[in-house]
Motif scaffolding. Structure first.
Motif, PDB file in Angstrom:
ATOM      1  N   TYR A   4       0.853  -1.185   0.000  1.00  0.00           N
ATOM      2  CA  TYR A   4       0.000   0.000   0.000  1.00  0.00           C
ATOM      3  C   TYR A   4       0.885   1.229   0.000  1.00  0.00           C
ATOM      4  O   TYR A   4       1.979   1.227   0.551  1.00  0.00           O
ATOM      5  CB  TYR A   4      -0.981   0.007   1.173  1.00  0.00           C
ATOM      6  N   ALA A  45      -4.096  -4.484   2.589  1.00  0.00           N
ATOM      7  CA  ALA A  45      -3.037  -4.985   1.709  1.00  0.00           C
ATOM      8  C   ALA A  45      -3.167  -6.498   1.536  1.00  0.00           C
ATOM      9  O   ALA A  45      -2.947  -7.036   0.452  1.00  0.00           O
ATOM     10  CB  ALA A  45      -1.669  -4.620   2.262  1.00  0.00           C
ATOM     11  N   PRO A  48      -7.819  -6.695  -0.218  1.00  0.00           N
ATOM     12  CA  PRO A  48      -8.413  -5.395  -0.569  1.00  0.00           C
ATOM     13  C   PRO A  48      -9.942  -5.364  -0.590  1.00  0.00           C
ATOM     14  O   PRO A  48     -10.537  -4.311  -0.390  1.00  0.00           O
ATOM     15  CB  PRO A  48      -7.853  -5.110  -1.960  1.00  0.00           C
ATOM     16  N   ASN A  62     -12.486   1.547  -9.566  1.00  0.00           N
ATOM     17  CA  ASN A  62     -11.781   0.729  -8.577  1.00  0.00           C
ATOM     18  C   ASN A  62     -11.662   1.374  -7.194  1.00  0.00           C
ATOM     19  O   ASN A  62     -10.844   0.948  -6.380  1.00  0.00           O
ATOM     20  CB  ASN A  62     -10.382   0.353  -9.078  1.00  0.00           C
ATOM     21  N   TYR A  91      -9.593   4.292  -0.862  1.00  0.00           N
ATOM     22  CA  TYR A  91      -8.476   3.675  -1.571  1.00  0.00           C
ATOM     23  C   TYR A  91      -8.929   3.075  -2.895  1.00  0.00           C
ATOM     24  O   TYR A  91     -10.117   2.967  -3.183  1.00  0.00           O
ATOM     25  CB  TYR A  91      -7.824   2.603  -0.698  1.00  0.00           C
ATOM     26  N   ARG A  92      -7.935   2.690  -3.673  1.00  0.00           N
ATOM     27  CA  ARG A  92      -8.235   1.973  -4.909  1.00  0.00           C
ATOM     28  C   ARG A  92      -7.109   0.986  -5.179  1.00  0.00           C
ATOM     29  O   ARG A  92      -5.985   1.145  -4.709  1.00  0.00           O
ATOM     30  CB  ARG A  92      -8.410   2.915  -6.087  1.00  0.00           C
ATOM     31  N   PHE A  93      -7.457  -0.021  -5.940  1.00  0.00           N
ATOM     32  CA  PHE A  93      -6.427  -0.950  -6.379  1.00  0.00           C
ATOM     33  C   PHE A  93      -6.636  -1.215  -7.864  1.00  0.00           C
ATOM     34  O   PHE A  93      -7.549  -1.874  -8.279  1.00  0.00           O
ATOM     35  CB  PHE A  93      -6.369  -2.220  -5.534  1.00  0.00           C
ATOM     36  N   ILE A  99      -2.002  -1.045  -3.599  1.00  0.00           N
ATOM     37  CA  ILE A  99      -3.208  -0.327  -3.203  1.00  0.00           C
ATOM     38  C   ILE A  99      -2.817   1.118  -2.945  1.00  0.00           C
ATOM     39  O   ILE A  99      -1.876   1.388  -2.201  1.00  0.00           O
ATOM     40  CB  ILE A  99      -3.818  -0.932  -1.927  1.00  0.00           C
ATOM     41  N   ASP A 121      -0.891   5.509  -6.069  1.00  0.00           N
ATOM     42  CA  ASP A 121      -0.531   4.336  -6.865  1.00  0.00           C
ATOM     43  C   ASP A 121      -0.191   4.694  -8.308  1.00  0.00           C
ATOM     44  O   ASP A 121      -0.032   3.820  -9.151  1.00  0.00           O
ATOM     45  CB  ASP A 121      -1.659   3.295  -6.827  1.00  0.00           C
TER      46      ASP A 121
END
Length: 123
Positions: A4, A45, A48, A62, A91-93, A99, A121
């Motif tokens: 992350y 992490a 997610p 996302n 957050y986004r991944f 992340i 990211d």
């Protein structure tokens, strides 16, 4: 397990939250909240889309949110736990191995007014 990376805004949010907690509730409360933040970040992490996280397509591709209360029981500090966590992680991944943490916001804030410019990211 993904890594992350907090954005500059998320890092500033964390510093502000911990300073405010220390000023208003003392060092032990700050240590408890710091532990809670670390545990929540590590749990995201590891997973997610863990229970308690919510897809937030209205905020972007996302993007998800995760309220710290979902990690509360696993974030015990020697001085106890945070009884009423009031923050959520935005957050986004976009990649399986990273992340991006965009913001750490108080749960009474209007999220749309505090959307991050970046999530940390970006390459």
């Amino acid at each position: 397990m993904a890594d992350y990376r907090p954005s500059a805004a998320a890092r500033a949010d964390i510093i502000e939250i911990l300073e405010w907690t220390d000023t208003h509730f003392g060092e032990l409360a700050r240590l408890r909240y710091e532990r809670l933040l670390v545990v929540a970040l590590r749990e995201l992490a590891a997973e997610p889309e863990r229970t308690g996280s919510m897809a937030r397509p209205e905020l972007g591709a996302n993007v998800r949110s995760y309220h710290l209360r979902h990690s509360r029981d696993r974030a015990r500090h020697e001085s106890g736990i945070v009884r009423q966590p009031r923050h959520l992680l935005l957050y986004r991944f976009a990649r399986a191995d990273l992340i991006g943490i965009g913001r750490v916001l108080h749960d009474t804030m209007e999220i749309e007014r505090h959307l991050p410019a970046e999530y940390g990211d970006e390459e």
